[in-house]
Design an enzyme around this catalytic site. Sequence first.
Site, PDB file in Angstrom:
ATOM      1  N   HIS A 122       0.810  -1.216   0.000  1.00  0.00           N
ATOM      2  CA  HIS A 122       0.000   0.000   0.000  1.00  0.00           C
ATOM      3  C   HIS A 122       0.846   1.270   0.000  1.00  0.00           C
ATOM      4  O   HIS A 122       1.876   1.359   0.659  1.00  0.00           O
ATOM      5  CB  HIS A 122      -0.934   0.014   1.216  1.00  0.00           C
ATOM      6  CG  HIS A 122      -0.221  -0.160   2.523  1.00  0.00           C
ATOM      7  ND1 HIS A 122       0.314   0.875   3.235  1.00  0.00           N
ATOM      8  CD2 HIS A 122       0.039  -1.284   3.239  1.00  0.00           C
ATOM      9  CE1 HIS A 122       0.863   0.426   4.347  1.00  0.00           C
ATOM     10  NE2 HIS A 122       0.717  -0.896   4.371  1.00  0.00           N
ATOM     11  N   ASP A 123       0.390   2.230  -0.788  1.00  0.00           N
ATOM     12  CA  ASP A 123       0.946   3.587  -0.840  1.00  0.00           C
ATOM     13  C   ASP A 123       2.342   3.672  -1.447  1.00  0.00           C
ATOM     14  O   ASP A 123       2.986   4.719  -1.361  1.00  0.00           O
ATOM     15  CB  ASP A 123       0.956   4.242   0.555  1.00  0.00           C
ATOM     16  CG  ASP A 123      -0.427   4.303   1.165  1.00  0.00           C
ATOM     17  OD1 ASP A 123      -1.272   5.027   0.617  1.00  0.00           O
ATOM     18  OD2 ASP A 123      -0.675   3.612   2.173  1.00  0.00           O
ATOM     19  N   GLY A 140       5.008  -1.127   2.755  1.00  0.00           N
ATOM     20  CA  GLY A 140       4.199   0.051   2.459  1.00  0.00           C
ATOM     21  C   GLY A 140       4.994   1.347   2.410  1.00  0.00           C
ATOM     22  O   GLY A 140       6.059   1.474   3.010  1.00  0.00           O
TER      23      GLY A 140
END
Length: 263
Positions: A122-123, A140
């Site tokens: 994520h991200d 992440g």
Amino acid sequence: MSNNVHPTAIIYDGARLHPSVIVGPYAVIHKDVCIDEGTTVGAHCIIDGCTTIGKNNNFYRFSSIGGMPQDKKYGGEPTRLEIGDNNTIREYVTINTGTVQDVGTTRIGNDNWIMAYVHIAHDCQIGSHTIIANSVQLAGHIHIGDWAIVGGGTAAHQFIRIGEHSMTGGMSAIRQDIPPYVLGAGQPYRPAGINSEGLKRRGFSAEQISAIKEAYKIIYMRKLSTEQALDEIKQYQEQHPDTRTVLQPFLDFFQTHSRGIGR
């Protein structure tokens, strides 16, 4: 249904696919997915989440794209994944959407080569023209600059930054930021010079590569504090104005790094 979509594929109502998109057997594309022209989705791929995919991408079989973040803080917020154009994404790659604790969007740029079993959490913000080799595991919030190469089996700690034109050897454990142009490897990762061969292939002149080598020596080999080293690089820029553009990414990176620099 388009003739380009295999009859065993499942396309949810609401998904937006350009008519030229090819979808292989048993692929599943969920309702909030948008895919632009020329993209191929291989057999058994799953594309999920609020995911936007550009032109001429090739997703090989069994990749899982746009799944929810592997973050226990995630509460179902409508976060996103954005993938640009001309990317090759090989077998069993997993790319997750973002979280509200960051920008809310995982991004992949253009012309990237992402090999089998890579995980992009994520991200993450991946630039363009990168090569991410087999089984690389990105936690992440990682940022990777344009033209970076990450060797197979590498594991990278969350929030680190990997600079443009850098190259990381296989099986590295990356816990701190890697500046632009730097070559290194190890567990933990250690710098070992600059990515001279890669820079030559991308059209950097001998003078530019020499300037980058000098900056590397100032940072890594002269036993200066980071502040002293940056001041010396700035002085070098002033004495050699034609190097300003090529050295500025190096300076900017050191002034904005997040987890410290492995030296």
